[in-house]
Motif scaffolding. Structure first.
Motif, PDB file in Angstrom:
ATOM      1  N   GLN A  33      31.744  36.677  32.540  1.00  0.00           N
ATOM      2  CA  GLN A  33      30.642  36.860  33.497  1.00  0.00           C
ATOM      3  C   GLN A  33      30.797  35.903  34.676  1.00  0.00           C
ATOM      4  O   GLN A  33      30.568  36.290  35.825  1.00  0.00           O
ATOM      5  N   ILE A  34      31.194  34.678  34.408  1.00  0.00           N
ATOM      6  CA  ILE A  34      31.391  33.695  35.471  1.00  0.00           C
ATOM      7  C   ILE A  34      32.552  34.128  36.371  1.00  0.00           C
ATOM      8  O   ILE A  34      32.498  33.970  37.589  1.00  0.00           O
ATOM      9  N   TYR A  35      33.587  34.721  35.783  1.00  0.00           N
ATOM     10  CA  TYR A  35      34.748  35.174  36.565  1.00  0.00           C
ATOM     11  C   TYR A  35      34.354  36.234  37.598  1.00  0.00           C
ATOM     12  O   TYR A  35      35.031  36.363  38.622  1.00  0.00           O
ATOM     13  N   SER A  36      33.264  36.922  37.369  1.00  0.00           N
ATOM     14  CA  SER A  36      32.840  37.929  38.351  1.00  0.00           C
ATOM     15  C   SER A  36      32.611  37.291  39.724  1.00  0.00           C
ATOM     16  O   SER A  36      32.772  37.951  40.746  1.00  0.00           O
ATOM     17  N   ARG A  37      32.275  36.002  39.761  1.00  0.00           N
ATOM     18  CA  ARG A  37      32.124  35.291  41.040  1.00  0.00           C
ATOM     19  C   ARG A  37      33.471  35.142  41.756  1.00  0.00           C
ATOM     20  O   ARG A  37      33.515  35.003  42.969  1.00  0.00           O
ATOM     21  N   CYS A  38      34.531  35.138  41.005  1.00  0.00           N
ATOM     22  CA  CYS A  38      35.872  34.914  41.540  1.00  0.00           C
ATOM     23  C   CYS A  38      36.513  36.200  42.054  1.00  0.00           C
ATOM     24  O   CYS A  38      37.490  36.154  42.808  1.00  0.00           O
ATOM     25  N   MET A  39      35.971  37.334  41.616  1.00  0.00           N
ATOM     26  CA  MET A  39      36.637  38.609  41.850  1.00  0.00           C
ATOM     27  C   MET A  39      36.633  39.073  43.305  1.00  0.00           C
ATOM     28  O   MET A  39      37.376  39.995  43.649  1.00  0.00           O
ATOM     29  N   GLY A  40      35.863  38.450  44.170  1.00  0.00           N
ATOM     30  CA  GLY A  40      35.954  38.780  45.583  1.00  0.00           C
ATOM     31  C   GLY A  40      37.307  38.378  46.157  1.00  0.00           C
ATOM     32  O   GLY A  40      37.780  38.978  47.121  1.00  0.00           O
ATOM     33  N   CYS A  41      37.925  37.374  45.549  1.00  0.00           N
ATOM     34  CA  CYS A  41      39.212  36.869  46.043  1.00  0.00           C
ATOM     35  C   CYS A  41      40.350  36.978  45.032  1.00  0.00           C
ATOM     36  O   CYS A  41      41.519  36.931  45.417  1.00  0.00           O
ATOM     37  N   HIS A  42      40.039  37.061  43.752  1.00  0.00           N
ATOM     38  CA  HIS A  42      41.057  37.054  42.700  1.00  0.00           C
ATOM     39  C   HIS A  42      40.903  38.246  41.764  1.00  0.00           C
ATOM     40  O   HIS A  42      39.821  38.816  41.644  1.00  0.00           O
ATOM     41  N   SER A  43      41.980  38.573  41.076  1.00  0.00           N
ATOM     42  CA  SER A  43      41.940  39.501  39.949  1.00  0.00           C
ATOM     43  C   SER A  43      43.014  39.053  38.969  1.00  0.00           C
ATOM     44  O   SER A  43      43.805  38.154  39.282  1.00  0.00           O
ATOM     45  N   LEU A  44      43.038  39.672  37.811  1.00  0.00           N
ATOM     46  CA  LEU A  44      44.091  39.343  36.862  1.00  0.00           C
ATOM     47  C   LEU A  44      45.422  39.943  37.299  1.00  0.00           C
ATOM     48  O   LEU A  44      46.454  39.291  37.231  1.00  0.00           O
ATOM     49  N   GLN A  45      45.409  41.178  37.742  1.00  0.00           N
ATOM     50  CA  GLN A  45      46.644  41.936  37.928  1.00  0.00           C
ATOM     51  C   GLN A  45      47.269  41.876  39.314  1.00  0.00           C
ATOM     52  O   GLN A  45      48.476  42.005  39.434  1.00  0.00           O
ATOM     53  N   VAL A  46      46.469  41.733  40.374  1.00  0.00           N
ATOM     54  CA  VAL A  46      47.025  41.825  41.722  1.00  0.00           C
ATOM     55  C   VAL A  46      46.580  40.645  42.582  1.00  0.00           C
ATOM     56  O   VAL A  46      45.508  40.081  42.376  1.00  0.00           O
ATOM     57  N   ASN A  47      47.426  40.316  43.548  1.00  0.00           N
ATOM     58  CA  ASN A  47      47.051  39.309  44.537  1.00  0.00           C
ATOM     59  C   ASN A  47      46.024  39.921  45.475  1.00  0.00           C
ATOM     60  O   ASN A  47      46.133  41.081  45.873  1.00  0.00           O
ATOM     61  N   ARG A  48      45.044  39.148  45.807  1.00  0.00           N
ATOM     62  CA  ARG A  48      44.044  39.521  46.805  1.00  0.00           C
ATOM     63  C   ARG A  48      44.059  38.422  47.855  1.00  0.00           C
ATOM     64  O   ARG A  48      45.119  37.953  48.225  1.00  0.00           O
ATOM     65  N   THR A  49      42.912  37.991  48.298  1.00  0.00           N
ATOM     66  CA  THR A  49      42.848  36.828  49.179  1.00  0.00           C
ATOM     67  C   THR A  49      43.412  35.612  48.449  1.00  0.00           C
ATOM     68  O   THR A  49      44.045  34.749  49.047  1.00  0.00           O
ATOM     69  N   GLY A  50      43.179  35.561  47.144  1.00  0.00           N
ATOM     70  CA  GLY A  50      43.741  34.533  46.271  1.00  0.00           C
ATOM     71  C   GLY A  50      44.752  35.161  45.329  1.00  0.00           C
ATOM     72  O   GLY A  50      44.794  36.377  45.161  1.00  0.00           O
ATOM     73  N   PRO A  51      45.589  34.345  44.683  1.00  0.00           N
ATOM     74  CA  PRO A  51      46.630  34.878  43.801  1.00  0.00           C
ATOM     75  C   PRO A  51      46.063  35.466  42.515  1.00  0.00           C
ATOM     76  O   PRO A  51      44.980  35.098  42.065  1.00  0.00           O
ATOM     77  N   ARG A  52      46.837  36.364  41.909  1.00  0.00           N
ATOM     78  CA  ARG A  52      46.445  36.953  40.620  1.00  0.00           C
ATOM     79  C   ARG A  52      46.471  35.878  39.538  1.00  0.00           C
ATOM     80  O   ARG A  52      47.144  34.855  39.669  1.00  0.00           O
ATOM     81  N   HIS A  53      45.737  36.132  38.470  1.00  0.00           N
ATOM     82  CA  HIS A  53      45.598  35.141  37.404  1.00  0.00           C
ATOM     83  C   HIS A  53      46.359  35.477  36.136  1.00  0.00           C
ATOM     84  O   HIS A  53      46.270  34.732  35.161  1.00  0.00           O
TER      85      HIS A  53
END
Length: 128
Positions: A33-53
Motif C-alpha cells: 500500500q505504501i508503494y502506491s505512493r512511489c508508482m507515479g515514478c517507479h514500477s517493478l518491471q519498467v523504468n519510468r521517471t525513476g528506475p524499475r525496482h
C-alpha cells in the motif's frame, strides 16, 4: 506465532538482510500500500521517471541498464539492502546529495520497514 530463529536467519540470508535488523519486521501487505505512493515514478518491471525496482535488494545503486541516473547516484557506492534503503527512504536528498529523486522521504520508521519488507518480497520475484 513465534518464528524459529533458524527460519528467521534463513529468511534474512535469502533476502540479503542482517539478522540483527530483521526485527521488527514490516508487514509486506502494508508495504505494498505504501508503494502506491512511489508508482507515479517507479514500477517493478519498467523504468519510468525513476528506475524499475526488479532485483533491487543487493543491487548497486545507479546500475539499472537503460536508466539515466544522476552522477550522484551512480557514484554513491550504495548497495541496496535493508539499512541503505532505510536511510535513503528517510531522506533521499540528504543520503545522496545531488540525486534527482526529489521525494522528501518517509519519516515514519515503521512505514519504511513495511515498504522495505514488500520490496524485498516483490522485487525478488519479478522477471528481470
Amino acid at each position: 506465532m513465534q518464528v524459529p530463529s533458524w527460519l528467521a536467519g534463513l529468511a534474512c540470508l535469502l533476502l540479503g538482510l542482517s539478522p540483527a535488523r530483521a526485527e521488527p519486521a514490516g508487514d509486506p501487505q502494508r508495504g505494498e500500500q505504501i508503494y502506491s505512493r512511489c508508482m507515479g515514478c517507479h514500477s517493478l518491471q519498467v523504468n519510468r521517471t525513476g528506475p524499475r525496482h526488479c532485483g533491487l535488494i543487493g543491487r548497486r545503486a545507479g546500475t539499472v541498464p537503460g536508466f539515466d541516473y544522476s552522477a550522484a547516484m551512480r557514484e554513491s557506492g550504495l548497495v541496496w539492502d535493508q539499512d541503505t534503503l532505510d536511510a535513503f527512504l528517510a531522506a533521499p536528498m540528504d543520503r545522496v546529495p545531488g540525486t534527482t529523486m526529489t521525494y522528501a522521504g518517509i519519516a515514519d520508521p515503521q512505514q519504511r520497514r513495511e515498504l522495505i519488507a514488500w520490496l524485498a518480497t516483490a522485487a525478488g520475484q519479478c522477471a528481470e
